[in-house]
Design a protein around this motif. Structure first.
Motif, mmCIF file in Angstrom:
data_model
loop_
_atom_site.group_PDB
_atom_site.id
_atom_site.type_symbol
_atom_site.label_atom_id
_atom_site.label_comp_id
_atom_site.label_asym_id
_atom_site.label_seq_id
_atom_site.Cartn_x
_atom_site.Cartn_y
_atom_site.Cartn_z
ATOM 1 N N PHE A 196 0.828 -1.210 0.000
ATOM 2 C CA PHE A 196 0.000 0.000 0.000
ATOM 3 C C PHE A 196 0.861 1.259 0.000
ATOM 4 O O PHE A 196 0.573 2.228 -0.722
ATOM 5 C CB PHE A 196 -0.926 0.006 1.214
ATOM 6 N N LEU A 197 1.927 1.273 0.803
ATOM 7 C CA LEU A 197 2.784 2.455 0.845
ATOM 8 C C LEU A 197 3.473 2.698 -0.491
ATOM 9 O O LEU A 197 3.830 3.821 -0.829
ATOM 10 C CB LEU A 197 3.811 2.313 1.966
ATOM 11 N N SER A 198 3.703 1.624 -1.258
ATOM 12 C CA SER A 198 4.330 1.811 -2.573
ATOM 13 C C SER A 198 3.331 2.239 -3.622
ATOM 14 O O SER A 198 3.631 3.061 -4.496
ATOM 15 C CB SER A 198 5.035 0.563 -3.085
ATOM 16 N N SER A 199 2.065 1.699 -3.568
ATOM 17 C CA SER A 199 1.072 2.009 -4.607
ATOM 18 C C SER A 199 0.104 3.115 -4.211
ATOM 19 O O SER A 199 -0.483 3.762 -5.088
ATOM 20 C CB SER A 199 0.275 0.759 -4.965
ATOM 21 N N ASN A 200 -0.108 3.285 -2.916
ATOM 22 C CA ASN A 200 -1.071 4.266 -2.396
ATOM 23 C C ASN A 200 -2.500 4.008 -2.936
ATOM 24 O O ASN A 200 -3.264 4.926 -3.181
ATOM 25 C CB ASN A 200 -0.628 5.684 -2.758
ATOM 26 N N ASP A 201 -2.827 2.710 -3.097
ATOM 27 C CA ASP A 201 -4.144 2.299 -3.593
ATOM 28 C C ASP A 201 -4.974 1.808 -2.407
ATOM 29 O O ASP A 201 -4.770 0.688 -1.910
ATOM 30 C CB ASP A 201 -4.000 1.199 -4.638
ATOM 31 N N VAL A 202 -5.896 2.650 -1.965
ATOM 32 C CA VAL A 202 -6.690 2.307 -0.785
ATOM 33 C C VAL A 202 -7.666 1.172 -1.092
ATOM 34 O O VAL A 202 -7.868 0.267 -0.260
ATOM 35 C CB VAL A 202 -7.455 3.554 -0.277
ATOM 36 N N GLU A 220 4.917 11.799 4.989
ATOM 37 C CA GLU A 220 4.138 11.153 3.913
ATOM 38 C C GLU A 220 3.583 9.811 4.356
ATOM 39 O O GLU A 220 2.418 9.484 4.089
ATOM 40 C CB GLU A 220 5.032 10.988 2.689
ATOM 41 N N VAL A 221 4.401 9.024 5.035
ATOM 42 C CA VAL A 221 3.926 7.722 5.530
ATOM 43 C C VAL A 221 2.830 7.921 6.568
ATOM 44 O O VAL A 221 1.825 7.176 6.584
ATOM 45 C CB VAL A 221 5.107 6.909 6.113
ATOM 46 N N ARG A 250 -0.438 8.769 4.700
ATOM 47 C CA ARG A 250 -1.016 7.635 3.982
ATOM 48 C C ARG A 250 -1.632 6.603 4.934
ATOM 49 O O ARG A 250 -2.721 6.072 4.677
ATOM 50 C CB ARG A 250 0.056 6.964 3.114
ATOM 51 N N ARG A 285 -4.876 7.900 6.218
ATOM 52 C CA ARG A 285 -5.919 7.811 5.210
ATOM 53 C C ARG A 285 -6.426 6.378 5.054
ATOM 54 O O ARG A 285 -7.628 6.148 4.886
ATOM 55 C CB ARG A 285 -5.388 8.336 3.873
ATOM 56 N N LEU A 286 -5.538 5.396 5.143
ATOM 57 C CA LEU A 286 -5.948 3.991 5.039
ATOM 58 C C LEU A 286 -6.811 3.573 6.227
ATOM 59 O O LEU A 286 -7.872 2.942 6.053
ATOM 60 C CB LEU A 286 -4.697 3.109 4.943
#
Length: 484
Positions: A351-357, A391-392, A395, A398-399
């Motif tokens: 998730f941290l690499s793609s940022n796709d929730v 940034e982490v 993210r 948000r997740l």
């Protein structure tokens, strides 16, 4: 006239009903001694003349009954005398003969039988006005035998034989009942109960050939846990409920229906290929099952399913890998904690690499471990502290907020995970010195996003206050270093 004398055991007592006739005229005195020796009867000296006969009133003789009241022990003999209980006799004052029973005196209101026989109800209790017959007599009634009768029924006149018949299930009824049985099996996971209920359905070979298709089509629309249960169910049904030949025919029918399943589920060919490979690994299908279809299949989806099964069977350590083809061990549904922790760490890294929730939420749902979601929160917060970047932090917040809004992450699991971080923060500080500051920044941002309550923020531990003014600094305060 009526001559009544009521007295118990009175030899002179004569009942009015015991007379045949009654003289109403006075005649010459009757010689009582003349009849004393002749049975105690009362006989007149001279016969009455015509005038006396005209004045005499003749009454109809009445039936004689036993005396129904107590104490009436006297009897009346044929001679006309009334016998006393002690064997004596008495005569009537009227002088007329009385006829009585030789056995005992009778009363007119006696309810006993006059013939000496036992009186039973007429027609067995079925007689009388408004009575239709003896209860239960309608069961023995004979039907109408006349063909001209409107109530005549030709079917009821023949001999009836009762024979046990078992209703046969249609294919639609079987599919409906077995689908409901499989859905119930997904809840309790008891294979023996499914086998027993399947035997009670009294299926035929055509029904049993549909079992693989119905079970697999019900599981492909669910998660990996239900698919693993389906693979175990098919392995347990062979022998007790389904033969090997019927199972092979069932997979043949399944391959013919791949196109229809693909309409609702695009991933159906891959899943069916996994089911075929798993069945071969469990010795449910022959090893040459896939090879028999080469060059005989025209459908692209069917060829894709067979290719998937062949790839799984030809890879290294295929039998061991196919046991966990659904991500769950085939020997049991319980997964070790280390396995889940590893899956969650990989999920967070991806998730941290793609940022796709959305993809992360789908992976969390596939884990099928809602009771262990507190570990996901714990690993996410620890990852924020270890990476120490804004940034982490953003993210991860948000997740967690997205998972909370979709109810994949419950409030109790969120609070449990954060309290675990609060308890382990002294150990985390050994690896990350500014762990307290990073945790405080994360909690402030989480409260700003809205998934962290104020009560939980107050429970956050704080490090003991250090001296910012040292001796000899002239009252200067040391500036706080900015976070990297």
């Amino acid at each position: 006239m009526s001559h009544r004398r009521v007295a118990n055991n009175d030899p002179d007592f004569i009942n009015e009903d015991d007379f045949v006739d009654q003289q109403l005229v006075d005649e010459d005195p009757i010689d009582e001694s003349a009849g004393a020796g002749d049975g105690g009867g009362i006989v007149a000296e001279d016969p009455p003349d015509a005038m006396t006969r005209e004045l005499r009133v003749f009454k109809r003789a009445k039936r004689h009954h036993r005396v129904s009241f107590p104490g009436a022990m006297a009897t009346v003999t044929n001679g006309g005398s009334v016998g006393s209980p002690d064997g004596g006799s008495a005569s009537s004052s009227g002088g007329a003969p009385a006829v009585a029973s030789a056995a005992a005196a009778l009363g007119k209101n006696s309810r006993k039988s006059r013939t000496g026989l036992r009186g039973l109800p007429k027609k067995g209790g079925a007689g009388g006005k408004g009575v239709w017959g003896r209860p239960g007599s309608e069961l023995d009634a004979v039907g109408v035998l006349d063909e001209n009768d409107p109530n005549y029924d030709s079917d009821s006149q023949d001999t009836v034989r009762l024979q046990l018949t078992v209703p046969k299930l249609t294919m639609e009824q079987f599919e409906e009942q077995f689908t409901a049985l499989v859905k119930e099996y997904f809840e309790h996971g008891q294979v023996k109960e499914v086998i027993q209920q399947l035997r009670d359905l009294r299926t035929n070979p055509q029904h049993r050939e549909r079992i693989p298709y119905l079970a697999i089509s019900a599981s492909v629309q669910r998660n990996a846990l239900q698919r693993e249960l389906t693979s175990q169910l098919l392995g347990s049904l062979v022998g007790p409920a389904v033969s090997s030949e019927e199972l092979v025919h069932g997979f043949d029918l399944l391959l013919k229906e791949v196109d229809d399943l693909t309409i609702d589920l695009p991933d159906a060919p891959d899943m069916i290929g996994k089911f075929i490979a798993r069945a071969i690994a469990d010795d449910l299908l022959p090893p040459k099952f896939v090879a028999t279809y080469k060059g005989r299949v025209d459908s692209g989806h069917t060829m894709k399913a067979l290719a998937k099964a062949e790839n799984l069977l030809t890879m290294t350590h295929s039998m061991y890998c196919l046991d966990k083809v659904w991500g769950v061990s085939g020997h049991g549904l319980a997964r070790p904690t280390k396995h889940l922790v590893k899956k969650m760490k990989l999920l967070l890294d991806e998730f941290l690499s793609s940022n796709d929730v959305d993809e992360a939420a789908r992976c969390v749902k596939e884990l099928e471990a809602p009771h262990f979601h507190h570990e996901l929160v714990y690993q996410a917060v620890v990852m924020v502290i270890e990476r120490s970047t804004m940034e982490v932090c953003q993210r991860v917040c948000r997740l967690i907020a997205a998972l909370s809004e979709s109810v994949l992450l419950t409030v109790d699991q969120l609070e449990k995970g954060l309290r675990r971080v609060y308890a382990d923060i002294p150990d985390i500080q050994l690896d990350v010195p500014n762990a307290y500051l990073l945790l405080e920044r994360f909690c402030q941002h989480a409260g700003h996003v809205g998934f962290l309550s104020a009560r939980l923020q107050q429970e956050m531990p704080t490090k003991g206050r250090k001296r910012f003014v040292s001796e000899g600094d002239g009252g200067l305060v040391k500036p706080r270093l900015p976070l990297v």
